[in-house]
Design a protein around this motif. Structure first.
Motif, PDB file in Angstrom:
ATOM      1  N   ASN A 118       0.484  -1.319   0.094  1.00 32.06           N
ATOM      2  CA  ASN A 118       0.164   0.257  -0.242  1.00 32.06           C
ATOM      3  C   ASN A 118       0.870   1.737   0.024  1.00 32.06           C
ATOM      4  OD1 ASN A 118      -2.906  -1.264  -0.313  1.00 32.06           O
ATOM      5  ND2 ASN A 118      -2.407  -1.653   2.196  1.00 32.06           N
ATOM      6  N   TYR A 119       1.962   0.844   1.105  1.00 30.98           N
ATOM      7  CA  TYR A 119       2.943   2.457   1.051  1.00 30.98           C
ATOM      8  C   TYR A 119       4.309   1.974   1.190  1.00 30.98           C
ATOM      9  CZ  TYR A 119       1.747   2.419   5.657  1.00 30.98           C
ATOM     10  OH  TYR A 119       1.593   1.982   6.978  1.00 30.98           O
ATOM     11  N   HIS A 120       5.290   2.306   1.141  1.00 31.54           N
ATOM     12  CA  HIS A 120       6.671   2.344   1.670  1.00 31.54           C
ATOM     13  C   HIS A 120       6.984   3.179   2.348  1.00 31.54           C
ATOM     14  CE1 HIS A 120      10.668   0.631   1.685  1.00 31.54           C
ATOM     15  NE2 HIS A 120      11.401   1.572   1.018  1.00 31.54           N
ATOM     16  N   VAL A 121       8.333   3.428   3.193  1.00 30.07           N
ATOM     17  CA  VAL A 121       8.993   4.590   3.746  1.00 30.07           C
ATOM     18  C   VAL A 121       9.951   4.174   4.361  1.00 30.07           C
ATOM     19  CG1 VAL A 121       9.062   5.695   5.909  1.00 30.07           C
ATOM     20  CG2 VAL A 121       6.666   5.385   5.246  1.00 30.07           C
ATOM     21  N   ASP A 122      11.202   4.727   3.990  1.00 31.46           N
ATOM     22  CA  ASP A 122      12.501   4.302   3.695  1.00 31.46           C
ATOM     23  C   ASP A 122      13.425   4.734   4.877  1.00 31.46           C
ATOM     24  OD1 ASP A 122      13.162   6.986   2.759  1.00 31.46           O
ATOM     25  OD2 ASP A 122      13.708   6.614   0.872  1.00 31.46           O
ATOM     26  N   GLU A 123      14.461   4.698   5.048  1.00 28.62           N
ATOM     27  CA  GLU A 123      14.862   4.588   5.960  1.00 28.62           C
ATOM     28  C   GLU A 123      15.571   6.966   6.497  1.00 28.62           C
ATOM     29  OE1 GLU A 123      18.062   3.719   2.356  1.00 28.62           O
ATOM     30  OE2 GLU A 123      16.197   2.569   3.565  1.00 28.62           O
ATOM     31  N   GLU A 124      15.202   6.681   5.300  1.00 30.15           N
ATOM     32  CA  GLU A 124      15.181   7.819   5.353  1.00 30.15           C
ATOM     33  C   GLU A 124      13.975   9.368   5.443  1.00 30.15           C
ATOM     34  OE1 GLU A 124      18.379   9.837   4.407  1.00 30.15           O
ATOM     35  OE2 GLU A 124      19.569   8.189   4.600  1.00 30.15           O
ATOM     36  N   ASN A 125      13.039   8.482   5.996  1.00 30.44           N
ATOM     37  CA  ASN A 125      11.931   8.537   6.080  1.00 30.44           C
ATOM     38  C   ASN A 125      11.064   9.791   4.717  1.00 30.44           C
ATOM     39  OD1 ASN A 125       9.320   9.315   7.530  1.00 30.44           O
ATOM     40  ND2 ASN A 125      10.148  11.368   8.212  1.00 30.44           N
ATOM     41  N   ARG A 126      11.207   8.801   3.942  1.00 29.24           N
ATOM     42  CA  ARG A 126      10.852   9.692   2.487  1.00 29.24           C
ATOM     43  C   ARG A 126       9.345   7.934   2.112  1.00 29.24           C
ATOM     44  NH1 ARG A 126      16.384   9.970  -0.822  1.00 29.24           N
ATOM     45  NH2 ARG A 126      16.596   7.905   0.339  1.00 29.24           N
ATOM     46  N   LEU A 127       8.558   8.873   2.357  1.00 32.64           N
ATOM     47  CA  LEU A 127       7.185   8.196   2.030  1.00 32.64           C
ATOM     48  C   LEU A 127       6.966   8.330   0.505  1.00 32.64           C
ATOM     49  CD1 LEU A 127       4.183   6.742   2.921  1.00 32.64           C
ATOM     50  CD2 LEU A 127       3.454   8.928   2.816  1.00 32.64           C
ATOM     51  N   PHE A 128       6.154   6.531  -0.573  1.00 35.31           N
ATOM     52  CA  PHE A 128       5.913   6.162  -0.979  1.00 35.31           C
ATOM     53  C   PHE A 128       4.764   5.224  -1.109  1.00 35.31           C
ATOM     54  CE2 PHE A 128      10.635   6.464  -0.376  1.00 35.31           C
ATOM     55  CZ  PHE A 128      11.067   6.626  -1.866  1.00 35.31           C
ATOM     56  N   ILE A 129       3.858   6.522  -2.096  1.00 36.69           N
ATOM     57  CA  ILE A 129       2.438   6.142  -1.885  1.00 36.69           C
ATOM     58  C   ILE A 129       1.791   6.491  -3.689  1.00 36.69           C
ATOM     59  CG2 ILE A 129       1.841   8.468  -1.092  1.00 36.69           C
ATOM     60  CD1 ILE A 129      -0.151   6.615   1.303  1.00 36.69           C
ATOM     61  N   HIS A 130       0.558   5.416  -3.451  1.00 34.66           N
ATOM     62  CA  HIS A 130       0.059   6.243  -5.383  1.00 34.66           C
ATOM     63  C   HIS A 130      -0.849   7.193  -5.127  1.00 34.66           C
ATOM     64  CE1 HIS A 130      -1.153   5.385  -9.042  1.00 34.66           C
ATOM     65  NE2 HIS A 130      -2.631   5.486  -8.475  1.00 34.66           N
ATOM     66  N   ALA A 131      -1.039   7.476  -4.140  1.00 31.29           N
ATOM     67  CA  ALA A 131      -2.364   8.145  -4.171  1.00 31.29           C
ATOM     68  C   ALA A 131      -1.402   9.773  -3.236  1.00 31.29           C
ATOM     69  CB  ALA A 131      -3.620   8.364  -4.811  1.00 31.29           C
ATOM     70  N   GLY A 132      -2.572   9.518  -2.357  1.00 30.69           N
ATOM     71  CA  GLY A 132      -2.633   9.656  -0.502  1.00 30.69           C
ATOM     72  C   GLY A 132      -2.629   9.293   0.352  1.00 30.69           C
ATOM     73  N   TYR A 133      -3.077   9.677   1.563  1.00 33.84           N
ATOM     74  CA  TYR A 133      -3.943   9.720   3.414  1.00 33.84           C
ATOM     75  C   TYR A 133      -4.799  10.473   3.414  1.00 33.84           C
ATOM     76  CZ  TYR A 133       0.067  11.793   4.471  1.00 33.84           C
ATOM     77  OH  TYR A 133       1.471  12.309   4.995  1.00 33.84           O
ATOM     78  N   SER A 134      -5.855  10.725   4.337  1.00 36.62           N
ATOM     79  CA  SER A 134      -6.456  11.732   5.181  1.00 36.62           C
ATOM     80  C   SER A 134      -6.011  12.267   6.359  1.00 36.62           C
ATOM     81  CB  SER A 134      -7.553  11.712   4.324  1.00 36.62           C
ATOM     82  OG  SER A 134      -8.021  10.168   5.259  1.00 36.62           O
ATOM     83  N   SER A 135      -5.863  10.659   6.569  1.00 33.15           N
ATOM     84  CA  SER A 135      -5.870  10.463   8.146  1.00 33.15           C
ATOM     85  C   SER A 135      -4.146  11.512   7.986  1.00 33.15           C
ATOM     86  CB  SER A 135      -5.030   9.429   8.973  1.00 33.15           C
ATOM     87  OG  SER A 135      -4.269   9.821  10.437  1.00 33.15           O
ATOM     88  N   MET A 136      -4.663  12.708   9.319  1.00 35.90           N
ATOM     89  CA  MET A 136      -3.418  13.950  10.252  1.00 35.90           C
ATOM     90  C   MET A 136      -1.932  13.161  11.413  1.00 35.90           C
ATOM     91  SD  MET A 136      -5.637  16.725  11.981  1.00 35.90           S
ATOM     92  CE  MET A 136      -3.844  17.760  12.699  1.00 35.90           C
ATOM     93  N   HIS A 137      -2.503  11.202  11.517  1.00 34.80           N
ATOM     94  CA  HIS A 137      -1.751  11.004  11.784  1.00 34.80           C
ATOM     95  C   HIS A 137      -0.776   9.808  10.244  1.00 34.80           C
ATOM     96  CE1 HIS A 137      -2.931  12.008  15.600  1.00 34.80           C
ATOM     97  NE2 HIS A 137      -4.115  11.943  15.589  1.00 34.80           N
ATOM     98  N   GLY A 138      -1.114  10.327   9.486  1.00 30.29           N
ATOM     99  CA  GLY A 138       0.244   9.337   9.215  1.00 30.29           C
ATOM    100  C   GLY A 138      -1.144   8.033   8.057  1.00 30.29           C
ATOM    101  N   PRO A 139      -0.604   7.416   6.469  1.00 31.91           N
ATOM    102  CA  PRO A 139      -0.970   6.000   6.197  1.00 31.91           C
ATOM    103  C   PRO A 139      -0.886   5.366   6.957  1.00 31.91           C
ATOM    104  CG  PRO A 139       1.077   6.685   5.621  1.00 31.91           C
ATOM    105  CD  PRO A 139       0.963   7.868   6.137  1.00 31.91           C
ATOM    106  N   GLU A 140      -0.303   5.157   8.266  1.00 30.47           N
ATOM    107  CA  GLU A 140      -0.463   4.034   9.128  1.00 30.47           C
ATOM    108  C   GLU A 140      -2.092   3.579   9.778  1.00 30.47           C
ATOM    109  OE1 GLU A 140       2.073   6.666  11.178  1.00 30.47           O
ATOM    110  OE2 GLU A 140       1.933   6.458   9.219  1.00 30.47           O
ATOM    111  N   LYS A 141      -2.667   5.054   9.733  1.00 32.82           N
ATOM    112  CA  LYS A 141      -3.704   5.311  11.075  1.00 32.82           C
ATOM    113  C   LYS A 141      -5.098   5.242   9.712  1.00 32.82           C
ATOM    114  CE  LYS A 141      -1.581   5.233  14.867  1.00 32.82           C
ATOM    115  NZ  LYS A 141      -1.645   3.979  15.505  1.00 32.82           N
TER     116      LYS A 141
END
Length: 245
Positions: A118-141
């Motif tokens: 669904n998404y990937h976060v690397d060691e540099e705190n870079r997020l890779f995701i197709h579209a986006g997310y609505s939660s203020m706490h990030g895609p994991e929430k």
């Protein structure tokens, strides 16, 4: 050889463009490749794209994010029937590309779609995701997982922001502060009249309209150097891609 992290925009069945942009970027087996989704639906070589990516992942590090078109195709491969909305948005060309495909091949492709992230976060705190997310706490929430593949509000927020707005401002969108950088596809930069990867706030949009009249793009996330294919209509002169839908 130096290892690069390369991010790839929406392909939409354009295998010729994928080959071309790989050649121009001089992709090697030492590069890490992160694909942002929408591998299918549009041009005539969707099944060839998937087969190529499956083989590619055997020889080098690849991360495959699932796009909305991939989720549609996955459902079709699983049950043998596609939704009308999918068929009218590029799915017909994908179904045609799988014509006479052996059952074993279909099952392997289905498994490939099912393994996508669904998404990937690397060691540099870079997020890779197709579209986006609505939660203020990030895609994991995220309450609705479909937002990973459909949300446009993240990009729209970045586009509408005042360029002078400082990150320490109370008005700065909290969603954007969660990551150093965010890489997305899904919403063609062509909508803003731009033909190349576009940066707004800390978001990089890599969908440069390969499904329509644009090109396929690949970028080195560290240097921001990017490469593009020729416009897809020139590579498939007898087709219309998603322009026909």
């Amino acid at each position: 050889m130096m290892k690069r992290t390369l991010v790839v925009g929406d392909i939409h069945g354009g295998f010729k463009a994928l080959e071309q942009v790989f050649d121009r970027a001089k992709v090697t087996q030492y590069d890490q490749l992160i694909f942002l989704g929408d591998y299918v639906d549009g041009w005539s070589e969707s099944s060839i794209v998937i087969q190529f990516l499956m083989k590619l992942s055997e020889n080098q590090e690849c991360i495959f994010i699932k796009g909305n078109h991939d989720a549609w195709c996955e459902d079709w491969l699983a049950v043998g029937k596609g939704e009308d909305v999918w068929l009218f948005n590029g799915g017909k060309s994908t179904v045609e590309s799988y014509k006479d495909y052996p059952l074993e091949g279909l099952e392997l492709h289905l498994e490939f779609f099912q393994r996508m992230k669904n998404y990937h976060v690397d060691e540099e705190n870079r997020l890779f995701i197709h579209a986006g997310y609505s939660s203020m706490h990030g895609p994991e929430k995220e309450v609705y997982s479909s937002n990973y593949r459909w949300d446009r509000t993240l990009w729209e927020t970045a586009v509408a922001m005042d360029k002078k707005l400082a990150k320490n401002s109370e008005l700065y969108p909290k969603r954007l502060l969660l990551y150093n950088e965010i890489y997305i596809g899904h919403t063609p930069t062509l909508h803003l009249g731009i033909k190349y990867p576009l940066n707004k706030a800390n978001i990089w949009n890599m969908d440069t309209g390969a499904a329509f009249t644009g090109s396929l793009s690949i970028m080195d996330v560290d240097t921001k150097e990017f490469w593009q294919s020729d416009p897809l209509p020139t590579l498939y002169p007898d087709e219309r891609g998603r322009n026909q839908y």
